[in-house]
Design a protein around this motif. Structure first.
Motif, PDB file in Angstrom:
ATOM      1  N   PHE A 130       0.831  -1.204   0.000  1.00  0.00           N
ATOM      2  CA  PHE A 130       0.000   0.000   0.000  1.00  0.00           C
ATOM      3  C   PHE A 130       0.868   1.257   0.000  1.00  0.00           C
ATOM      4  O   PHE A 130       0.621   2.205  -0.758  1.00  0.00           O
ATOM      5  N   LEU A 134       1.192   4.052  -2.958  1.00  0.00           N
ATOM      6  CA  LEU A 134       0.870   5.450  -2.683  1.00  0.00           C
ATOM      7  C   LEU A 134       2.044   6.359  -3.018  1.00  0.00           C
ATOM      8  O   LEU A 134       1.876   7.411  -3.645  1.00  0.00           O
ATOM      9  N   CYS A 395      -6.538   6.744  -1.249  1.00  0.00           N
ATOM     10  CA  CYS A 395      -5.458   5.933  -0.674  1.00  0.00           C
ATOM     11  C   CYS A 395      -4.781   6.685   0.468  1.00  0.00           C
ATOM     12  O   CYS A 395      -4.424   6.107   1.503  1.00  0.00           O
TER      13      CYS A 395
END
Length: 476
Positions: A130, A134, A395
């Motif tokens: 993640f 990002l 996000c």
């Protein structure tokens, strides 16, 4: 005007009062050696002057976020003031402070390792993926914006184009990602940080000396957004960097590796976020006041019609501040995103190095990690910018939510008051869940249904934490 002034005072009071409460709750240990001494490597772990760490931290987390987000956020009306103030004091600054201080206690650990230690190896893997996604999104977004603006500013030069400027920015990114932190970032960031603060100060003064209309908190009660977008959850996603931003959690460990003493943590981590909130507040107020002079009868529509926030920045600075303002505007909309993009890639390198356990003292080892990241970013350049930005925004806030829950567990396990983070974590769970369900880039479900499901998700998350809290205390 009075609502703007009260909000400004509230942010400063928040640093002095609530920031002090959070600092005492955490309990800095001035005698404890920080990672810049215990893990010095001459590349990423290096002691830096406190004022320089503050300016680098501020520019790392700011970029154009508190400017562009605030300009788009004020379209929701005076509710933007409330979100900036309460979000910054009770969520964003707490989020940044704890990320920095916990990272220091964990030897300058990057975000996925911090969260993995608290929420388990499964979440560690999720956070690694993640965070990298990002950061690459951030780096890509902050290539396209300045490259396009530079191409427009230099269109009379025969050799320039968007492609040329994109290539030059990427070359700078590679250098900033590979070189020791004090070789490039430590030298130029303080200069740009001061320029960004001067621009905000000049615009702030302009708010008081120029004519125009500004919304007051007493005007709340109706949806004023030109497109009719709902305040909840849209506002809390639109204004991220000026209130709370998960991107900050990926940047803060960079400075936790350079901070000389834990007692400076409050002014660096909590203070930089409050400063960003002030910048966001100034730009929100300035944007709507300036727009009201162009379209007195419909200021919100007038602001929306101005188009890209970069255009708004340029017009406000050049009109209110003259030639100097025009120069500062260029710095704000060109240098600021570039200086967020380079640290995004640097953070991505460090996160990859942490989970691969790859020493970074040799430049070829850094290069091995950097090249795939830049290759992926080059591929993303072919996607539509608006799509990139919307997914980045969601996000970003989702990451902040996960970080708040992770910090809550760390505080609980270390005998500290975890409810300072549980409350904002629960609220952000509601916001992020609701947003992805109703947003155009999400599932486009009915707003009422989305809010209901978001509320249920928040209740479930809070209930799960309370159960963990009860079991943990009963097992002690």
């Amino acid at each position: 005007m009075y609502s703007f002034v009260i909000s400004l005072i509230a942010l400063i009071a928040g640093y002095l009062i609530y920031g002090g409460i959070i600092d005492r709750m955490f309990g800095p240990e001035p005698e404890r050696k920080t990672p810049c001494y215990t893990m010095a490597d001459g590349v990423d772990y290096q002691p830096m002057a406190t004022w320089k760490v503050y300016l680098v931290q501020f520019l790392n987390i700011a970029g154009t976020g508190p400017i562009f987000g605030a300009i788009m956020g004020i379209l929701f009306g005076p509710a933007a003031y409330l979100w900036i103030v309460f979000g910054c004091i009770f969520a964003g600054a707490v989020h940044d402070y704890l990320c920095g201080m916990i990272s220091i206690r964990k030897g300058g650990a990057s975000l996925p390792e911090i969260i993995g230690d608290e929420l388990g190896n499964g979440m560690r893997i999720v956070m690694r993926v993640f965070s990298l996604v990002l950061l690459v999104l951030v780096g890509t977004v902050f290539v396209t914006t300045p490259a396009g603006l530079l191409a427009n500013l230099t269109e009379s030069w025969s050799w320039t184009s968007v492609g040329v400027w994109t290539a030059l920015i990427f070359i700078y990114y590679i250098l900033a990602t590979l070189l020791p932190i004090d070789a490039l970032i430590g030298r130029i960031y303080p200069v740009f940080g001061v320029a960004l603060l001067i621009m905000a100060l000049g615009v702030g003064i302009g708010i008081f000396i120029n004519d125009g209309w500004m919304p007051e908190l007493t005007d709340m009660g109706q949806n004023v957004h030109p497109k009719g977008l709902p305040i909840i959850p849209m506002l809390c996603i639109t204004i991220a960097c000026g209130a709370i931003s998960g991107f900050h959690a990926t940047q803060t460990p960079l400075m936790s590796r350079c901070l000389k003493n834990e007692r400076h943590g409050r002014r660096i981590f909590y203070g930089a976020m409050i400063t960003e909130g002030i910048v966001a507040l100034i730009w929100a107020a300035a944007a709507i006041k300036f727009a009201s002079t162009l379209n007195p009868g419909a200021p919100y529509e007038g602001l929306a019609e101005m188009g890209n926030p970069a255009i708004v920045v340029n017009k406000i600075c050049s009109t209110w501040l003259g030639t100097i303002g025009a120069i500062l505007a260029v710095l704000g909309v060109v240098a600021a995103p570039i200086t967020s993009g380079d640290t995004a890639f640097r953070s991505a390198r460090l996160i990859a190095a942490d989970f691969l356990k790859m020493d970074q003292t040799k430049i070829w080892r850094r290069l091995v990690l950097v090249l795939p990241l830049f290759g992926l970013s080059c591929c993303l350049l072919f996607l539509d910018f608006n799509v990139l930005w919307r997914y980045f925004a969601w996000c970003n806030q989702t990451l902040a939510t996960i970080v708040l829950w992770g910090c809550s567990v760390w505080l609980l396990r270390n005998g500290k008051n975890c409810w300072f983070t549980v409350v904002p974590a629960t609220f952000m769970t509601f916001i992020c869940t609701s947003y992805i369900l109703c947003a155009p880039e999400g599932f486009t479900l009915d707003l009422t249904l989305s809010l209901g499901v978001g509320l249920c998700a928040a209740v479930v998350a809070l209930g799960g934490f309370i159960k963990f809290y009860t079991n943990y205390n009963s097992s002690k």
